[in-house]
Motif scaffolding. Structure first.
Motif, PDB file in Angstrom:
ATOM      1  N   ASP A 155       0.854  -1.176   0.000  1.00 60.71           N
ATOM      2  CA  ASP A 155       0.000   0.000   0.000  1.00 60.71           C
ATOM      3  C   ASP A 155       0.896   1.234   0.000  1.00 60.71           C
ATOM      4  O   ASP A 155       2.114   1.113  -0.191  1.00 60.71           O
ATOM      5  CB  ASP A 155      -1.019  -0.027   1.161  1.00 60.71           C
ATOM      6  N   GLU A 156       0.307   2.393   0.208  1.00 57.45           N
ATOM      7  CA  GLU A 156       1.076   3.634   0.096  1.00 57.45           C
ATOM      8  C   GLU A 156       2.064   3.837   1.242  1.00 57.45           C
ATOM      9  O   GLU A 156       2.985   4.634   1.117  1.00 57.45           O
ATOM     10  CB  GLU A 156       0.136   4.841   0.005  1.00 57.45           C
ATOM     11  N   ARG A 157       1.921   3.080   2.344  1.00 55.75           N
ATOM     12  CA  ARG A 157       2.794   3.297   3.510  1.00 55.75           C
ATOM     13  C   ARG A 157       3.767   2.160   3.780  1.00 55.75           C
ATOM     14  O   ARG A 157       4.836   2.394   4.336  1.00 55.75           O
ATOM     15  CB  ARG A 157       1.935   3.536   4.751  1.00 55.75           C
ATOM     16  N   VAL A 158       3.378   0.912   3.458  1.00 56.75           N
ATOM     17  CA  VAL A 158       4.224  -0.250   3.754  1.00 56.75           C
ATOM     18  C   VAL A 158       4.180  -1.264   2.624  1.00 56.75           C
ATOM     19  O   VAL A 158       3.268  -1.243   1.791  1.00 56.75           O
ATOM     20  CB  VAL A 158       3.799  -0.961   5.069  1.00 56.75           C
ATOM     21  N   ILE A 159       5.160  -2.150   2.637  1.00 54.00           N
ATOM     22  CA  ILE A 159       5.082  -3.360   1.832  1.00 54.00           C
ATOM     23  C   ILE A 159       5.325  -4.538   2.775  1.00 54.00           C
ATOM     24  O   ILE A 159       5.929  -4.375   3.843  1.00 54.00           O
ATOM     25  CB  ILE A 159       6.094  -3.388   0.662  1.00 54.00           C
ATOM     26  N   ALA A 160       4.838  -5.700   2.384  1.00 53.18           N
ATOM     27  CA  ALA A 160       5.088  -6.928   3.136  1.00 53.18           C
ATOM     28  C   ALA A 160       5.542  -7.977   2.140  1.00 53.18           C
ATOM     29  O   ALA A 160       4.970  -8.107   1.053  1.00 53.18           O
ATOM     30  CB  ALA A 160       3.824  -7.374   3.856  1.00 53.18           C
ATOM     31  N   PHE A 161       6.593  -8.696   2.523  1.00 57.39           N
ATOM     32  CA  PHE A 161       7.131  -9.713   1.619  1.00 57.39           C
ATOM     33  C   PHE A 161       7.664 -10.890   2.408  1.00 57.39           C
ATOM     34  O   PHE A 161       8.006 -10.775   3.592  1.00 57.39           O
ATOM     35  CB  PHE A 161       8.207  -9.123   0.695  1.00 57.39           C
ATOM     36  N   ALA A 162       7.731 -12.046   1.737  1.00 55.17           N
ATOM     37  CA  ALA A 162       8.204 -13.277   2.369  1.00 55.17           C
ATOM     38  C   ALA A 162       9.675 -13.151   2.746  1.00 55.17           C
ATOM     39  O   ALA A 162      10.482 -12.637   1.975  1.00 55.17           O
ATOM     40  CB  ALA A 162       7.996 -14.453   1.427  1.00 55.17           C
ATOM     41  N   ASP A 163      10.005 -13.616   3.947  1.00 55.48           N
ATOM     42  CA  ASP A 163      11.394 -13.634   4.407  1.00 55.48           C
ATOM     43  C   ASP A 163      12.150 -14.693   3.605  1.00 55.48           C
ATOM     44  O   ASP A 163      11.623 -15.780   3.350  1.00 55.48           O
ATOM     45  CB  ASP A 163      11.451 -13.951   5.900  1.00 55.48           C
ATOM     46  N   PRO A 209       6.369 -21.433   9.566  1.00 54.21           N
ATOM     47  CA  PRO A 209       5.647 -21.716   8.316  1.00 54.21           C
ATOM     48  C   PRO A 209       5.247 -20.445   7.563  1.00 54.21           C
ATOM     49  O   PRO A 209       5.283 -20.406   6.335  1.00 54.21           O
ATOM     50  CB  PRO A 209       4.423 -22.504   8.788  1.00 54.21           C
ATOM     51  N   VAL A 210       4.851 -19.413   8.282  1.00 54.64           N
ATOM     52  CA  VAL A 210       4.600 -18.098   7.693  1.00 54.64           C
ATOM     53  C   VAL A 210       5.610 -17.141   8.326  1.00 54.64           C
ATOM     54  O   VAL A 210       5.648 -16.994   9.547  1.00 54.64           O
ATOM     55  CB  VAL A 210       3.163 -17.604   7.964  1.00 54.64           C
ATOM     56  N   HIS A 211       6.456 -16.561   7.496  1.00 60.36           N
ATOM     57  CA  HIS A 211       7.434 -15.582   7.983  1.00 60.36           C
ATOM     58  C   HIS A 211       7.486 -14.476   6.943  1.00 60.36           C
ATOM     59  O   HIS A 211       8.081 -14.613   5.882  1.00 60.36           O
ATOM     60  CB  HIS A 211       8.808 -16.213   8.168  1.00 60.36           C
ATOM     61  N   VAL A 212       6.823 -13.378   7.278  1.00 57.59           N
ATOM     62  CA  VAL A 212       6.688 -12.243   6.380  1.00 57.59           C
ATOM     63  C   VAL A 212       7.258 -11.018   7.084  1.00 57.59           C
ATOM     64  O   VAL A 212       7.107 -10.864   8.298  1.00 57.59           O
ATOM     65  CB  VAL A 212       5.197 -12.021   6.007  1.00 57.59           C
ATOM     66  N   LEU A 213       7.916 -10.158   6.324  1.00 57.04           N
ATOM     67  CA  LEU A 213       8.427  -8.902   6.851  1.00 57.04           C
ATOM     68  C   LEU A 213       7.508  -7.774   6.406  1.00 57.04           C
ATOM     69  O   LEU A 213       7.154  -7.694   5.232  1.00 57.04           O
ATOM     70  CB  LEU A 213       9.840  -8.631   6.337  1.00 57.04           C
ATOM     71  N   VAL A 214       7.120  -6.923   7.348  1.00 60.43           N
ATOM     72  CA  VAL A 214       6.341  -5.729   7.026  1.00 60.43           C
ATOM     73  C   VAL A 214       7.294  -4.548   7.180  1.00 60.43           C
ATOM     74  O   VAL A 214       7.867  -4.333   8.250  1.00 60.43           O
ATOM     75  CB  VAL A 214       5.115  -5.566   7.946  1.00 60.43           C
ATOM     76  N   VAL A 215       7.473  -3.815   6.079  1.00 62.20           N
ATOM     77  CA  VAL A 215       8.503  -2.783   5.995  1.00 62.20           C
ATOM     78  C   VAL A 215       7.876  -1.453   5.581  1.00 62.20           C
ATOM     79  O   VAL A 215       7.260  -1.366   4.515  1.00 62.20           O
ATOM     80  CB  VAL A 215       9.564  -3.196   4.945  1.00 62.20           C
ATOM     81  N   PRO A 216       8.029  -0.419   6.410  1.00 62.54           N
ATOM     82  CA  PRO A 216       7.572   0.898   5.967  1.00 62.54           C
ATOM     83  C   PRO A 216       8.343   1.350   4.721  1.00 62.54           C
ATOM     84  O   PRO A 216       9.535   1.059   4.581  1.00 62.54           O
ATOM     85  CB  PRO A 216       7.890   1.815   7.151  1.00 62.54           C
ATOM     86  N   ARG A 217       7.661   2.043   3.848  1.00 71.75           N
ATOM     87  CA  ARG A 217       8.330   2.564   2.652  1.00 71.75           C
ATOM     88  C   ARG A 217       9.379   3.612   3.025  1.00 71.75           C
ATOM     89  O   ARG A 217      10.404   3.710   2.376  1.00 71.75           O
ATOM     90  CB  ARG A 217       7.307   3.173   1.694  1.00 71.75           C
ATOM     91  N   GLU A 218       9.105   4.399   4.068  1.00 67.94           N
ATOM     92  CA  GLU A 218      10.063   5.406   4.527  1.00 67.94           C
ATOM     93  C   GLU A 218      11.171   4.714   5.314  1.00 67.94           C
ATOM     94  O   GLU A 218      10.900   3.829   6.123  1.00 67.94           O
ATOM     95  CB  GLU A 218       9.389   6.417   5.448  1.00 67.94           C
ATOM     96  N   HIS A 219      12.396   5.148   5.088  1.00 66.49           N
ATOM     97  CA  HIS A 219      13.526   4.570   5.814  1.00 66.49           C
ATOM     98  C   HIS A 219      13.526   5.093   7.251  1.00 66.49           C
ATOM     99  O   HIS A 219      13.613   6.293   7.482  1.00 66.49           O
ATOM    100  CB  HIS A 219      14.854   4.925   5.135  1.00 66.49           C
ATOM    101  N   ARG A 220      13.374   4.166   8.173  1.00 66.74           N
ATOM    102  CA  ARG A 220      13.525   4.431   9.604  1.00 66.74           C
ATOM    103  C   ARG A 220      14.462   3.346  10.111  1.00 66.74           C
ATOM    104  O   ARG A 220      14.297   2.178   9.773  1.00 66.74           O
ATOM    105  CB  ARG A 220      12.193   4.336  10.359  1.00 66.74           C
ATOM    106  N   ARG A 221      15.430   3.694  10.918  1.00 67.17           N
ATOM    107  CA  ARG A 221      16.461   2.752  11.346  1.00 67.17           C
ATOM    108  C   ARG A 221      15.899   1.568  12.135  1.00 67.17           C
ATOM    109  O   ARG A 221      16.258   0.425  11.899  1.00 67.17           O
ATOM    110  CB  ARG A 221      17.524   3.472  12.164  1.00 67.17           C
ATOM    111  N   ASP A 222      15.030   1.841  13.088  1.00 62.34           N
ATOM    112  CA  ASP A 222      14.528   0.770  13.951  1.00 62.34           C
ATOM    113  C   ASP A 222      13.168   1.163  14.520  1.00 62.34           C
ATOM    114  O   ASP A 222      12.639   2.228  14.209  1.00 62.34           O
ATOM    115  CB  ASP A 222      15.537   0.430  15.056  1.00 62.34           C
TER     116      ASP A 222
END
Length: 120
Positions: free
Chosen positions: A31-39, A45-58
């Motif tokens: 979406d416009e704020r995050v992406i989620a993709f398979a690790d 069994p399900v391991h997905v990373l949710v990553v904000p589009r904006e770079h934030r360190r932690d």
């Protein structure tokens, strides 16, 4: 991408490159704020990373934007609902000694079965 995306992007960050489409990923949500993709190295069994589009360190930097943090958690719940039974573990590694290897905040969504105590 808008100017905000460009301003909050680290050209050397692997997750910024994934967000920009420069590195392929198995996206399961976008979406416009995050992406989620398979690790690439799943720990459940399900391991997905949710990553904000904006770079934030932690996650401590992400907490400066409570709406984005909340959205990240909401997307994690949606992913767990769609890919598993809706139960999930959500993990943010913060700092090298805590296991953070990519210094662009990302939430690990772990689901798809009974997770052992102490896993990830």
């Amino acid at each position: 991408m808008g100017s905000t995306d460009t301003e909050h992007r680290d050209p050397d960050c692997v997750f910024c490159k994934i967000v920009a489409g420069e590195i392929p990923s198995e996206r399961v949500h976008e979406d416009e704020r995050v992406i989620a993709f398979a690790d690439l190295h799943p720990q459940a069994p399900v391991h997905v990373l949710v990553v904000p589009r904006e770079h934030r360190r932690d996650v401590t930097e992400l907490a400066a934007d409570p709406a984005l943090l909340a959205h990240t958690v909401q997307v994690a719940a949606q992913v767990a609902g769609a890919r598993a039974d809706g139960d999930f573990r959500l993990v943010f590694n913060t700092g090298e000694s805590a296991g953070q290897t990519v210094f662009h905040v990302h939430a690990h969504v772990l689901a798809g079965g009974k997770l052992a105590e102490g896993e990830l």
